[in-house]
Design an enzyme around this catalytic site. Structure first.
Site, PDB file in Angstrom:
ATOM      1  N   VAL A  22       0.864  -1.174   0.000  1.00 26.94           N
ATOM      2  CA  VAL A  22       0.000   0.000   0.000  1.00 26.94           C
ATOM      3  C   VAL A  22       0.901   1.224   0.000  1.00 26.94           C
ATOM      4  CG1 VAL A  22      -1.815   1.250   1.215  1.00 26.94           C
ATOM      5  CG2 VAL A  22      -1.754  -1.251   1.310  1.00 26.94           C
ATOM      6  N   CYS A  23       0.601   2.176  -0.893  1.00 22.57           N
ATOM      7  CA  CYS A  23       1.323   3.439  -0.920  1.00 22.57           C
ATOM      8  C   CYS A  23       2.823   3.196  -1.121  1.00 22.57           C
ATOM      9  CB  CYS A  23       1.017   4.196   0.371  1.00 22.57           C
ATOM     10  SG  CYS A  23       1.363   5.960   0.346  1.00 22.57           S
ATOM     11  N   SER A  24       3.671   3.872  -0.346  1.00 17.07           N
ATOM     12  CA  SER A  24       5.122   3.753  -0.527  1.00 17.07           C
ATOM     13  C   SER A  24       5.672   2.433  -0.019  1.00 17.07           C
ATOM     14  CB  SER A  24       5.840   4.919   0.169  1.00 17.07           C
ATOM     15  OG  SER A  24       5.554   4.942   1.554  1.00 17.07           O
ATOM     16  N   THR A  82       2.603   3.190  -7.052  1.00 17.83           N
ATOM     17  CA  THR A  82       2.755   3.657  -5.680  1.00 17.83           C
ATOM     18  C   THR A  82       2.105   5.025  -5.589  1.00 17.83           C
ATOM     19  OG1 THR A  82       4.338   4.032  -3.871  1.00 17.83           O
ATOM     20  CG2 THR A  82       5.007   4.759  -6.077  1.00 17.83           C
TER      21      THR A  82
END
Length: 327
Positions: free
Chosen positions: A111-113, A131
Site C-alpha cells: 500500500v502506498c510507498s 505507488t
C-alpha cells in the site's frame, strides 16, 4: 479461514494499515450477517511484538514479530507505506524475510510507498507496479520495474491487467480499493459490494483508474511563447487543437512545437490536450449535470463515443458510470 497479515514499523502511515484491515474485518461482519462462517483472521506483525508508533503519533500494537511468523501460515501479506519506509527499505533482515515469504504466501501486496520496500527486496523486478504519485520517481529508480504511476493498484486475479500474486497500490485510500478487490476475488462481488456499502464507498474504483486528478495548469516557468499557448488552449478546448493548428498559432514548425512540449512539460502536445480535455470533462460531469453529448461538445471530443473511449483509456470507466459515481 484466510490469514491476512499486515506489517507495521515506526512511522508507518496508520491508514495504510487500518484501512485495508477494516475491509477484511467488515467482510467478516457481512459473512456473519448472511449466516456464513467468518472468512478472515487478521494479524499485525512488527520487528518485535508490542506497540509501534505511527506517523500520526498514536500507536498500533503488533501481536507477533515477523521473524517468528511462518509465512506458509499466511494467505495474504500486506506491506504499508509511511515516513518510516526508507529505514525499512534498508532493513536487510526484513528484506531477507520478505524474499523468503514471497513464494510461500498466496498474495503479497503493498500500500502506498510500501512498494519501495518490496522494490528494495527485489520482489517487483520484472513486474508492473504503482505507488503514491509522490513516490513514483523513486520507484522508477529501480530500472527493472515496469512503473505505472497513474493507476490505483496492480492486482488482477486473472493476471491480465496486473498480477494475482505480487501487486502494489497507490496512495493511502487506494489500499482500501485494493482490499475490496481482494475480497471480491475471495468471496464474490455481492459480498464485496455489501462491504463497500457498509463502509460508505463505491465498489469499486477499477485498479487501472487514474489515481490523481488535478486540472492541468500552465507552468509559470515555461517559456513565454509556450505559456501563452497553454493559456489559450485551456480557454478554447472545443477549438481545433491538432498539432498543425497549435504549431501555426505558436509560429513554430510541428516538430519544434513537439520538442518544446516534451522539453518543458515532459509530454507531447497531443497527450497534453487529451489530458486537459479529460479533466474538463470530469469537472463537468461532477458538477454541471450536463448530458454526455454536451460534455463531449464543450470539451472538444465532439462525439460521445470519442469521450467514452478516452474515459476507458485513462480511467477504466465510462462517462456515464463516472457521472453516476461522482456527480
Amino acid at each position: 479461514m484466510r490469514t491476512i497479515a499486515c506489517l507495521i514499523y515506526p512511522d508507518v502511515m496508520s491508514l495504510d494499515v487500518t484501512g485495508p484491515l477494516q475491509v477484511f474485518a467488515s467482510a467478516n461482519v457481512e459473512c456473519q450477517r448472511q449466516g456464513l462462517p467468518i472468512a478472515y483472521q487478521l494479524r499485525v506483525l512488527a520487528e518485535q511484538a508490542g506497540p509501534v508508533a505511527t506517523s500520526a503519533g498514536f500507536q498500533l500494537v503488533a501481536e507477533q514479530a515477523w521473524a517468528e511468523c511462518a509465512p506458509a501460515e499466511l494467505d495474504t501479506l500486506l506491506i504499508p507505506g509511511g515516513l518510516g519506509e526508507a529505514a525499512q527499505s534498508a532493513n536487510q533482515p526484513l528484506l531477507t524475510w520478505l524474499r523468503s515469504a514471497e513464494p510461500q504466501v498466496r498474495r503479497l501486496g503493498s500500500v502506498c510507498s510500501g512498494a519501495l520496500i518490496l522494490a528494495a527486496a527485489g520482489l517487483l523486478d520484472g513486474r508492473r507496479a504503482t505507488t503514491h504519485w509522490a513516490d513514483v520517481a523513486a520507484l522508477r529508480a529501480h530500472n527493472s520495474i515496469e512503473v505505472d504511476g497513474d493507476r490505483l493498484h496492480t492486482y488482477d486475479p486473472e493476471g491480465q491487467d496486473g498480477d494475482a500474486h505480487v501487486f502494489t497500490s497507490a496512495g493511502v485510500t487506494a489500499g482500501i480499493d485494493l482490499a475490496l478487490a481482494l475480497v471480491e476475488a475471495d468471496l464474490g462481488r455481492p459480498l464485496a459490494l455489501a462491504v463497500a456499502r457498509r463502509l460508505v464507498m463505491f465498489l469499486r474504483r477499477p485498479g487501472g483508474q487514474a489515481q490523481f486528478s488535478a486540472l492541468l495548469a500552465p507552468d509559470a516557468n515555461c517559456t513565454p511563447r509556450l505559456l501563452g499557448l497553454l493559456e489559450w488552449i485551456a480557454q478554447n478546448l472545443a477549438a481545433d487543437l491538432s498539432l498543425e493548428a497549435l504549431a501555426q498559432r505558436a509560429n513554430l514548425s510541428s516538430r519544434s512545437l513537439s520538442r518544446l512540449f516534451v522539453q518543458e512539460l515532459g509530454t507531447g502536445p497531443g497527450r497534453y490536450v487529451e489530458q486537459l480535455r479529460l479533466e474538463a470533462a470530469r469537472n463537468l460531469l461532477q458538477g454541471s449535470g450536463a448530458s454526455i453529448g454536451t460534455v463531449a461538445r464543450l470539451t472538444g471530443f465532439r462525439h460521445p463515443e470519442n469521450l467514452r473511449r478516452t474515459f476507458h483509456k485513462h480511467l477504466s470507466v465510462s462517462p456515464q458510470d463516472y457521472a453516476e459515481r461522482f456527480a
